[in-house]
Each structure stands twice: as structure tokens, then as C-alpha cells.
Design a protein around this motif. Sequence first.
Motif, PDB file in Angstrom:
ATOM      1  N   LYS A   1       0.806  -1.227   0.000  1.00  0.00           N
ATOM      2  CA  LYS A   1       0.000   0.000   0.000  1.00  0.00           C
ATOM      3  C   LYS A   1       0.837   1.272   0.000  1.00  0.00           C
ATOM      4  O   LYS A   1       0.603   2.175  -0.810  1.00  0.00           O
TER       5      LYS A   1
ATOM      6  N   ASP B   1      -0.267   5.517   5.730  1.00  0.00           N
ATOM      7  CA  ASP B   1      -1.195   5.665   4.598  1.00  0.00           C
ATOM      8  C   ASP B   1      -1.930   7.000   4.639  1.00  0.00           C
ATOM      9  O   ASP B   1      -3.071   7.091   4.227  1.00  0.00           O
TER      10      ASP B   1
ATOM     11  N   ASN C   1      -7.046   3.702   1.914  1.00  0.00           N
ATOM     12  CA  ASN C   1      -7.157   2.255   2.072  1.00  0.00           C
ATOM     13  C   ASN C   1      -7.576   1.541   0.802  1.00  0.00           C
ATOM     14  O   ASN C   1      -7.519   0.332   0.720  1.00  0.00           O
TER      15      ASN C   1
HETATM   16 CA    CA Z   1      -5.765   3.077   7.128  1.00  0.00          CA
END
Ligand code: CA
Length: 428
Positions: A22, A102, A221
Amino acid sequence: MKYSVVVMAAGKGSRMKSETPKVLHKICGKEMIYHILKEASKISDDITAVVYHQSQKVKKVIEDSFSTVSVVVQDHDNFPGTGGAIKASNPKNEKVLVLNGDMPLVTSEALKPFLNIEADVVISTFVLKDPSGYGRVVTDNKTVKKIVEDKDASIEEKKINRVNAGVYLFNKNFLDEFLPLLSNNNAQKEFYITELIELAIKADRKVSFLDVSEEIFVGVNSKKELSFAEENMQKRIKSQLMENGVIMRLPDTIYIESQAVFEGECEIESGCVIKGSSVIKNSVIHANSVVEDAYIENSSVGPLARIRPKTKLYDTHIGNFVEVKNSTLNGVKAGHLSYLGDAEIDSGTNIGAGTITCNYDGKNKYKTIIGKNVFIGSDTQLVAPVKIEDNSMIAAGTTVTSDVESGSLAISRTKQKNIAGFFAKFFK
Ligand code: CA
Ligand code: UD1
């Protein structure tokens, strides 16, 4: 007081539905983890990034840009979750600022208010219309009790729209004392950093809350949230550039990556894409052109031109449907329909429409060198390696396979013949 920063970047990011970890997904040309570490570097010199999933890949991206950030690997088998991530770090200073990896829009300015609050734990919150996915801040007669994760929340708790933003400030000695007390008694069987809030409140430690802006602290996300974050960062980049004097025609249609630099007076028309570490100085980029890792000074480009990496343009005009790659053009006009690759072209030279540098023979790439005041006629192929000296001409339609000496004309064409009466015979 000195602050340590810990960035948690070990998670897999399953909701991204991607092979790429990610935090390595890019926003405005750079990985999310790059943006956050860049901001963290402005406020701390003790930064730790916690990695685990595809750790070598993530580590390399971090170390390529941040030589002083220490990268540690989470003991994910025994301590999965954000609580496990913080356990893996070993911050040096008394105060520890913890960031989710993130949240690429976070700025050092927005982090500074955390550093002035005196408490064992400071957590950040914002209110969302749709809080799903976030940890909810559970209160009891206005005093906060705990943070409950989306997956663990009851139906009532799911309705709470004040959420945990994912930035925390801890006293280091609080962490030393309370991290060993974390449990994994929850839906995901993970150790949650958020359990520290409940533990602190139960032990009567001082917990403070800071309201933060969703726009800056929003988490990524999914790919949808990735594009949302990128759009916000685009707005930020472009309004900064306009404030610094760049003219933009319909800025919402323009994409500019974070490393691009503009100097002097520049104008960017609608639909342009400016990528990588491009530098544009006193130049105009006309509509729908793409520029990538190029240097452009006192020049005009486009509409509909493509300037590729390692190109340098000085005092040059590039027109529509012209592609330039790994070439230096100094005082050149290339107005229409050309491919100029691995070339050096000097001042006063005119490149006719349809000129192609044939720089690749299927195995290797070769250079085309064109001197000053050269007139290249339309539809010329320059088969590299080849050199065209100053003050020479190439006749339209020529395939140039050997060097052209200064002062001469190169011409290679089949002689034209006209057959009288052919039309009538053919169509009778
Ligand atoms: Ca998150
Ligand atoms: C987390 C918070 C949630 C908050 C939200 C804000 C927890 C348990 N929940 O949820 O309360 O509202 O952020 O955005 O912390 N990570 C690790 N190691 C792990 C798991 C995750 O380093 O074992 C990292 C991830 O790479 C990521 C960050 O921690 O950068 C947050 O993890 P993520 O899974 O995105 O947590 P959320 O479910 O969003």
C-alpha cells in the motif's frame, strides 16, 4: 524538546487489491511513504519506519531518498497490528509522534500542534459523514472511554461519526510501561495501538484530543481513496504554483507531479501533464502536451506535443505532434509532426514537418547531431549515427545515411517522371 517519529508502514493493505504494498502506491508521482517521510523529516531527526509486507521493496524506496530514516521490521507473526508495529520501534526521544503510513496528505505544519500538548497520550480525531472503516471515538457523558475499531464496533458504536485520524503523540515512558499490556482480544486477533487509549484512561493517565482536518489527515485504504488523495494533492500543488506566479488555463484539467519545478514566468494551458522532476523556466506549454523529466527554458511547447525524459530545450519552439526524447535543442524550430530522439540540434536550425531521427536499429541507439542554421526539408529520415554540419540543407523527402558537410545540400530521391494520358487509360 526533541521528538521521535514512528511511521507504521508494515500493513499489507488488502483493501487496495494490489500486488504493490500500500505505502508504495504513488500520489502525484511519488510513493505515499515518500510524502509522509518528507514531511516528518522537517520536524524530527529520529525517524523510524516500521515495515513487514514486502519489506525489502519498501525499505529500498525509503533508503533511496532518506538516508537517515531507520527501517525496522515488525515481528508480524507474534505481534500483528498497529500495536505490533509500534512495539518494533525504538525511538530515542522522550516524545514519540506516531503516524499511519497511509496518510500521504499530512504536512509538517499540521503536525506541529501535536508537539505543544502535554499529556501521556494525544490522539487526533475528525468528524465524518461516512465514518465506516475508521476507529470510532466512544464517549460516555462527554468523556472519552476508548476507540473501537470498525470491525469490533456494535451497531450503536458504528453510528458514531467522530473517528480516530491515526496520528498519536506518546510519552516514551508511557509506551515502555503500557505496550507490554496490549492484548489481541478482538475481531482481527491483532494488537491495536488504539487499545493504548483505553489503557491510559483506565490507569488515570492524561489523554488529550486534537481536532484535525479531514482533508489533511485522510487515510488511503482503497484505490478510490488513492485517487481522492491525489486530487487533493493536485489542488495543493497547483494553487502553490499559481501563487508563485504560474499562469494555468483551466487548472482542474492539468496534472502536475510533486517534484516539478517552475521558474520565472510560465504558462500552462489546459489538459497538460507535467511529470517527474521537470524544470520549466520562462516557457509556455500549450494545450494537451505531456512533459516528463525534461528541462525547458525560454521555449514554447505544443499544443499536443510530447517532451520525454532527458530532453533539454533552450529558446526552442516545438509544435503539434512533435515527440522529443533524450535530446538537446538550442534555438531550434520543430513545428510539426516529428520524432527527435538522441539528437543534438543547434541554433537557427529548422526541422521540417515529418522529420524522423531513426535512432534505433533494432539493437542499439545512435545519435544524430545537427549543427547551426541547418534547413531540414519535410519528410526527412536521419538514419543515425549521422552528423549534419552547420549551414547545410536537406531536401524534402531525403533519407540521410551519411554525414553532410557544411555548406552543402543533401538530396536523395527517385527522379520523378510524369506519364501523359495515364489517368484516362487507367479508368477507362
Ligand atoms: Ca488506514
Ligand atoms: C487505523 C486505526 C483506526 C483509525 C485509522 C485512521 C488501528 C487499529 N486502527 O485503522 O482507529 O481510524 O487507522 O486512518 O490502528 N500497519 C502496520 N502493521 C500492522 C498493521 C498496520 O505497520 O500490522 C500500518 C499500515 O501499513 C498502515 C497503518 O499501520 O500504514 C494503519 O493500518 P490500517 O490497516 O490502514 O488501519 P486502519 O484499519 O485504517
